[in-house]
Design a protein around this motif. Sequence first.
Motif, PDB file in Angstrom:
ATOM      1  N   VAL A   1      96.128  26.678 142.551  1.00  0.00           N
ATOM      2  CA  VAL A   1      96.480  27.844 142.011  1.00  0.00           C
ATOM      3  C   VAL A   1      96.386  26.886 140.496  1.00  0.00           C
ATOM      4  O   VAL A   1      96.224  26.945 139.205  1.00  0.00           O
ATOM      5  CB  VAL A   1      98.364  27.612 141.847  1.00  0.00           C
ATOM      6  CG1 VAL A   1      99.089  26.797 141.458  1.00  0.00           C
ATOM      7  CG2 VAL A   1      97.843  29.042 140.883  1.00  0.00           C
TER       8      VAL A   1
ATOM      9  N   SER B   1      94.647  30.285 137.104  1.00  0.00           N
ATOM     10  CA  SER B   1      96.116  31.909 137.276  1.00  0.00           C
ATOM     11  C   SER B   1      95.468  33.131 137.919  1.00  0.00           C
ATOM     12  O   SER B   1      96.001  34.186 138.165  1.00  0.00           O
ATOM     13  CB  SER B   1      96.472  32.523 135.969  1.00  0.00           C
ATOM     14  OG  SER B   1      96.074  32.749 134.721  1.00  0.00           O
TER      15      SER B   1
ATOM     16  N   LEU C   1      93.446  35.063 140.723  1.00  0.00           N
ATOM     17  CA  LEU C   1      93.116  34.576 141.978  1.00  0.00           C
ATOM     18  C   LEU C   1      92.084  35.826 142.435  1.00  0.00           C
ATOM     19  O   LEU C   1      92.059  37.196 142.136  1.00  0.00           O
ATOM     20  CB  LEU C   1      93.922  35.036 143.286  1.00  0.00           C
ATOM     21  CG  LEU C   1      93.800  35.187 144.252  1.00  0.00           C
ATOM     22  CD1 LEU C   1      93.146  33.551 144.959  1.00  0.00           C
ATOM     23  CD2 LEU C   1      94.658  35.027 145.615  1.00  0.00           C
TER      24      LEU C   1
ATOM     25  N   ARG D   1      89.678  30.850 142.031  1.00  0.00           N
ATOM     26  CA  ARG D   1      90.508  31.045 141.505  1.00  0.00           C
ATOM     27  C   ARG D   1      90.011  30.370 140.357  1.00  0.00           C
ATOM     28  O   ARG D   1      88.739  29.314 139.808  1.00  0.00           O
ATOM     29  CB  ARG D   1      91.926  30.009 141.764  1.00  0.00           C
ATOM     30  CG  ARG D   1      92.951  30.894 142.271  1.00  0.00           C
ATOM     31  CD  ARG D   1      94.520  29.822 142.177  1.00  0.00           C
ATOM     32  NE  ARG D   1      94.725  30.921 142.947  1.00  0.00           N
ATOM     33  CZ  ARG D   1      95.669  31.485 142.263  1.00  0.00           C
ATOM     34  NH1 ARG D   1      95.415  31.477 140.901  1.00  0.00           N
ATOM     35  NH2 ARG D   1      96.940  32.322 143.244  1.00  0.00           N
TER      36      ARG D   1
END
Length: 348
Positions: free
Chosen positions: A24, A28, A30, A130
Motif C-alpha cells: 500500500v 493508494s 489499486l 498500486r
Amino acid sequence: MKAITVEPKKPGTVRFEDIPEPDVREGSVLVEAIAAAVCGTDVEIAEGKYGWAPPGKTRLVMGHESLGRVIDPGASSSLQKGDLVAGIVRRPDPVPCPNCAVGEWDMCRNGQYTERGIKEIHGFMSERWRIEPEYAIKVDPSMGILGVLLEPTTVIVKAFEQVLAVGQRAFWEPKTLLVTGAGPIGLLAAAVARLFGMEVHVLARNKTGPKPELVRALGATYHSGSVLDIGFEPDVIVECTGVGAVIADSIQQIGAGGVVCLTGVGSGGIAPRATADIAAAAVLKNNVVVGSVNANRRHWYKANERLGRLDRKWLSRLITRYEKPENFKEALEKKPDDIKVVIQFGEV
Ligand code: BGC
C-alpha cells in the motif's frame, strides 16, 4: 499474484513468479493490469545491462509502459473504479534538485530520481499494481488497448518540446523532419509531427515489411539508405537508433540552424568521422544537438491528447505481437518484423 521479475545486472534471471500483493506504500490506487508493452530498455534489463532493484531487494518487477483498470481508487483519489489508467514512470529525487522540485523530474540533475520497472521502484508487469493518484494518468476508454502506447508517446512529446525550446534562440520555422529509426518511438514521432503538418521523412534499415508501409500511410517518405543520401538537409532530425554512425551522419546532414534531437540510448560502435570533424559541421551551421529522456506530467497530458488524435487503425498496426505473461521469454526477444510487443495481462 504473478509478476515478471528480474535480478538487475544479472542476465537470464527473468521469471514469471508469485510475489506478494502490491504494498500500500506504493500508492493508494489499486489497479489490475491490462497490458504492459516491451521496449528496448526492458530488453536491456532482461539482458543484465541496465536496471536497479528497490533498496534492500534483489529483484525488480519489470515494465514501465502500462495500461490498467482501477479496481480500488482509494480514499483521496479523483479516479473511479473501472477507469483506465497508465502510470507515470519517473519519480522526483528526494533531495530534491531544483528541477525535481518544480515537477521537472524528467530533467533531474542529481541522478537520484527513481523509475518504475527500471530504477529502484517496481514496475507494472504484475497482475495488480498500486500507484499514487497524482502519478496515474486517465486514459480515454475508447482507446482500448492502444492506451499502452501512451508512455512512448510521452517520450516523443518531450523530445519535440526540447527541439522547439532550442529553436527559440533565432528566427526558425522548421518544416522538414527526418526521423532515424522506425521502431515505436520513431514511428510515433513521425505520426505526431504529421499532426502538425510537417514534411516527414523516416529512415530505417528495412526495405520491405510493415515499416515502409506504415510510414507511407502517414503521408511521409521512407528511406532505407544512409542519412547522407536522403537528398535534402532537414530542419530537425529526431534520432531514435542510438547507432554511432547514424548519429554522426545526422549531425553532418542537418540543415543550417537545425536541431538534432537524440533519443536513442546506444553504446560503443565506431563513428565514421572524428569528433572534431563532427563538431566543425555543427559549428559552421549553428546546429544544436540535444539529448532528451523521459517525460513529466505536462508531457503525459499532451501525449494523451496527441495519441487520441492519431488514426486508431494505424496505431493498432504498431502492435505486431501480443504475448501472455507466461511467455515473457518470447515477449522479450526481438523478432525481425516486430514493432511493439505487448504483454497482455487482461482484457480491456
Ligand atoms: C523510458 C524512460 C526512461 C528511460 C531511461 C526509457 O525506456 O521510456 O521513461 O527515463 O528509459 O531509464
